[in-house]
Design a protein around this motif. Structure first.
Motif: not given
Ligand SMILES: [Mg+2]
Ligand SMILES: Nc1ncnc2c1ncn2[C@@H]1O[C@H](COP(=O)(O)OP(=O)(O)OP(=O)(O)O)[C@@H](O)[C@H]1O
Length: 272
Positions: A65, A177-178
């Motif tokens: 991240s 991000d995810e």
């Molecule tokens: Mg992360």
């Protein structure tokens, strides 16, 4: 005050910037980032190719991240350079899709106005804005009512809307991000396919952080495998099966091989 253990960044002469090969979207050179006096990234170098999907995969807390947040300018870097096709971030249009879609949308705005918001900020005319919104709705084949408020939509619908908003201004690079991790399985499959369709239509460069190896490989042209901190590139694995990838892709020997190889590298790094 100088952070404990951090090198005196200002005293280090900046090395000559070595650009990436032709077709590079993002060039990272000598990237350094410290948290609480400990290095997360130290002299980190990477080239992200244009018009590809790069999946970022690595051990928990290795800085996946943080990496995309530094590139996207959401958190500051302590040293080094990041250029977008030779330009600075300020001269580059980017999009970002957050994991937590519930906090990503403005709750007081209808979904359609959330999606159009970046275009309003850019000062686009009403006809331009309407045209772009029509295009987006068509390319996402939206089946839900965009006049509803985000909290009236399902998680998957909200995340679809977040991706539409991020893509509305036609960014050069899209960071995710995810984006699927807060969604149920059915919605994950749905949005994964949407993302692939949009990528096939637009060729938007994407950097996708994923903690699901199958998903990371399935969507990727390249899997960026990171080490434990201080983080470096363990390996960049190229995966070239043709798109659209489908359920049948999951049982292709090339897919299984890419997944197995990624897992081996990941395990090697976790045990190190
Ligand atoms: Mg992360
Ligand atoms: N603001 C901060 N202050 C101090 N340490 C931080 C901060 N942000 C991140 N870190 C640390 O930096 C490291 C990398 O964090 P990051 O969230 O980028 O990892 P990640 O690979 O995305 O992890 P995960 O797999 O859990 O999502 C972690 O050890 C984390 O504790």
């Amino acid at each position: 005050m100088r952070v404990l253990n951090a090198p005196p960044v200002a005293d280090v002469p900046t090395p000559a910037f070595v650009p990436g090969p032709p077709g590079t979207a993002i060039t990272i050179r000598g990237l350094t980032k410290y948290f609480a006096g400990w290095p997360l990234y130290q002299d980190f170098n990477l080239d992200i190719p244009k018009h590809k999907i790069v999946s970022v995969f690595g051990p928990n807390g290795c800085g996946k991240s943080t990496l995309i947040n530094m590139i996207a300018g959401l958190i500051p870097i302590d040293g080094g350079q990041i250029l977008f096709d030779g330009k600075s971030l300020a001269d580059t249009k980017i999009g970002y899709v957050f994991q937590n879609y519930r906090e990503a949308m403005f709750p007081w705005m209808r979904t359609i106005d959330n999606i159009a918001y970046p275009l309003v900020i850019e000062g686009r005319s009403k006809p331009e804005l309407d045209r772009r919104m029509e295009e987006l709705v068509a390319s996402f084949d939206v089946k839900f009512d965009l006049n509803r408020y985000p909290y009236e939509l399902s998680g998957g619908q909200q995340q679809t809307a977040s991706i539409m908003r991020a893509l509305a201004p036609n960014p050069e690079v899209l960071f995710l991000d995810e984006p699927f991790s807060a969604l149920d399985f059915e919605m994950t499959l749905f949005i994964r396919e949407k993302l692939q369709e949009v990528f096939m239509q637009t060729g938007t460069t994407m950097m996708l952080v994923s903690h699901d190896l199958e998903e990371a490989v399935y969507l990727a042209d390249e899997v960026l495998l990171l080490t434990k901190r201080p983080t470096s590139v363990a390996e960049i694995l190229r995966y070239g099966d043709p798109r659209p990838r489908t359920v049948a892709t999951l049982t292709e020997p090339s897919f299984i091989h890419a997944k197995k190889r990624s897992l081996e590298i990941f395990q090697r790094e976790v045990r190190r």
